[in-house]
Design an enzyme around this catalytic site. Structure first.
Site, PDB file in Angstrom:
ATOM      1  N   GLY A   9      42.990  74.883  46.813  1.00  0.00           N
ATOM      2  CA  GLY A   9      44.152  74.496  47.612  1.00  0.00           C
ATOM      3  C   GLY A   9      45.215  75.584  47.469  1.00  0.00           C
ATOM      4  O   GLY A   9      45.844  75.707  46.419  1.00  0.00           O
ATOM      5  N   ALA A  10      45.336  76.416  48.517  1.00  0.00           N
ATOM      6  CA  ALA A  10      46.308  77.524  48.456  1.00  0.00           C
ATOM      7  C   ALA A  10      47.574  77.153  49.218  1.00  0.00           C
ATOM      8  O   ALA A  10      48.188  77.983  49.879  1.00  0.00           O
ATOM      9  CB  ALA A  10      45.678  78.797  49.020  1.00  0.00           C
ATOM     10  N   GLY A  11      47.945  75.882  49.138  1.00  0.00           N
ATOM     11  CA  GLY A  11      49.174  75.417  49.790  1.00  0.00           C
ATOM     12  C   GLY A  11      50.373  75.694  48.900  1.00  0.00           C
ATOM     13  O   GLY A  11      50.357  76.620  48.081  1.00  0.00           O
ATOM     14  N   VAL A 118      45.577  67.633  40.421  1.00  0.00           N
ATOM     15  CA  VAL A 118      46.983  67.553  40.837  1.00  0.00           C
ATOM     16  C   VAL A 118      47.158  66.684  42.082  1.00  0.00           C
ATOM     17  O   VAL A 118      48.177  66.015  42.271  1.00  0.00           O
ATOM     18  CB  VAL A 118      47.536  68.984  41.109  1.00  0.00           C
ATOM     19  CG1 VAL A 118      48.997  68.942  41.539  1.00  0.00           C
ATOM     20  CG2 VAL A 118      47.375  69.873  39.872  1.00  0.00           C
ATOM     21  N   ARG A 151      61.629  66.647  35.087  1.00  0.00           N
ATOM     22  CA  ARG A 151      62.694  66.107  35.949  1.00  0.00           C
ATOM     23  C   ARG A 151      63.697  65.327  35.104  1.00  0.00           C
ATOM     24  O   ARG A 151      64.914  65.512  35.212  1.00  0.00           O
ATOM     25  CB  ARG A 151      62.086  65.196  37.024  1.00  0.00           C
ATOM     26  CG  ARG A 151      61.401  65.992  38.118  1.00  0.00           C
ATOM     27  CD  ARG A 151      60.828  65.095  39.209  1.00  0.00           C
ATOM     28  NE  ARG A 151      60.350  65.923  40.308  1.00  0.00           N
ATOM     29  CZ  ARG A 151      59.286  65.659  41.053  1.00  0.00           C
ATOM     30  NH1 ARG A 151      58.579  64.550  40.823  1.00  0.00           N
ATOM     31  NH2 ARG A 151      58.931  66.460  42.031  1.00  0.00           N
ATOM     32  N   HIS A 175      51.510  58.145  37.768  1.00  0.00           N
ATOM     33  CA  HIS A 175      52.430  58.995  38.519  1.00  0.00           C
ATOM     34  C   HIS A 175      52.827  58.251  39.787  1.00  0.00           C
ATOM     35  O   HIS A 175      52.198  58.351  40.814  1.00  0.00           O
ATOM     36  CB  HIS A 175      51.730  60.313  38.865  1.00  0.00           C
ATOM     37  CG  HIS A 175      52.612  61.287  39.569  1.00  0.00           C
ATOM     38  ND1 HIS A 175      53.837  61.666  39.091  1.00  0.00           N
ATOM     39  CD2 HIS A 175      52.440  61.986  40.719  1.00  0.00           C
ATOM     40  CE1 HIS A 175      54.374  62.551  39.918  1.00  0.00           C
ATOM     41  NE2 HIS A 175      53.548  62.749  40.907  1.00  0.00           N
TER      42      HIS A 175
END
Ligand code: TXD
Length: 312
Positions: A9-11, A118, A151, A175
């Site tokens: 996934g090269a996003g 992920v 976060r 998550h």
């Protein structure tokens, strides 16, 4: 020999992770995506940045898995975002197929790798990767806890006007909105935040943490967060590549720890060269424990929906 990390996934998340890994000179990086030209173009662009950065790793882009052979780590970020009109189950089905096929193709080339999953819905996608890879739980880790904790740490540092270096934030659970930030174990220079802030301020930070992903989506409108997620993936990869025995919150398949079993859920994990080395069992209050059980029930529901979908 230099270590090797494949990112499927090269996003936004995949490419930004490649950027962090290459800039830190942690490993050679391979980007794989189904879109022709994109992984190759992003990889070449990044490779051309490295003389300026002073990093000697190689970055390769590809539409197939041959070049991923013998990777130490495979990060799976491939997936589709939820589109208008798509139900949660539709997304679950589509991403389960993508994560499933990516896992199969990647582990064929790298049977000894450690998988970092992920793609959302995270905890359910970890289970897909487990079923498709047949890997032991030590080598299947989900990334969410490092991001959620980062976060929370950012919000604590902003509120108390202290260095982020002094902040440790603990977040457990799945998550999603049901994640379980644990203020009692969140500290500033060793002092629990429960001694530094009033309950209302802590409640605000906890709520903002749980809704952290949504806050970014609402601002970006066309996508979701990627800088912090990518940095969080890099932290897990660093702990593994440099065998640091570092304790980081990760989604792992529990085997009775925290009273939960056969389910991926976020807990503090010791990471080293072999992946998961140990799970840290925090002593939880009855309320914290109940929140974790609720979060686990939400994950279980998704995994069961997945079973129903793929069995259909
Ligand atoms: O904390 C967390 N776990 C997360 C999860 C934090 C941030 C993002 N999170 C999830 O990661 C998000 O909900 C998505 O499911 C993934 C990837 O997020 P990203 O923002 O990078 O999405 P993009 O930019 O749409 O990139 C996805 C890429 C895109 O280039 C597609 O062409 C590619 O995935 N894709 C594939 N690559 C390889 N193989 C297959 N089959 C494939 N299908 C799509």
């Amino acid at each position: 020999m230099r270590k090797k990390v494949t990112i499927v996934g090269a996003g936004n998340v995949g490419a930004t992770t490649a950027h962090w890994l290459a800039a830190k000179e942690l490993a050679d990086v391979v980007l794989v995506d189904v879109v022709e030209g994109v992984p190759q173009g992003k990889a070449l662009d990044l490779q051309e940045a490295l003389p300026v950065e002073g990093s000697d790793v190689t970055v390769t882009g590809s539409n197939d898995y041959d070049v991923t052979k013998d990777s130490d780590i495979v990060v799976i970020t491939a997936g589709l975002p939820r589109k208008p009109g798509m139900s949660r189950d539709d997304l679950l089905k589509v991403n389960a197929q993508i994560v499933g096929s990516a896992t199969e193709a990647a582990v064929k080339q790298s049977p000894n790798c450690i998988l970092i999953v992920v793609t959302n819905p995270l905890d359910a996608m970890c289970e897909v990767a487990r079923q498709k890879s047949g890997f032991p739980r030590e080598r299947i880790l989900g990334m969410a806890g490092v991001l959620d904790s980062a976060r929370m740490a950012a919000f604590i540092a902003m509120e108390l006007k202290v260095s982020v270096d002094n902040v440790y934030a603990a977040v457990l659970g799945g998550h999603g909105d049901q994640m379980v930030p644990v203020p009692r174990y969140s500290t500033v220079a060793g002092v629990p935040i429960t001694e530094l802030m009033d309950a209302a301020t802590i409640a605000k930070i906890v709520d903002r943490t749980a809704k952290g992903g949504g806050e970014i989506v609402a601002l970006l409108k066309t996508g979701s967060a990627y800088y912090a997620p990518a940095r969080a993936i890099t932290e897990m990869a660093d702990a593994i590549l440099r065998d640091k025995h570092k304790i980081l919150p990760c989604a792992v398949r529990l085997n009775g720890e925290y009273g939960l079993r056969d389910l991926f859920i976020g807990v503090p994990c010791k990471l080293g060269a072999g992946g998961l080395e140990a799970i840290v069992q925090l002593k939880l209050t009855a309320d914290e424990s109940a929140a974790l059980t609720r979060s686990a029930a939400a994950v279980k529901e998704l995994v069961e929906a997945l079973g129903a979908i793929s069995g259909a």
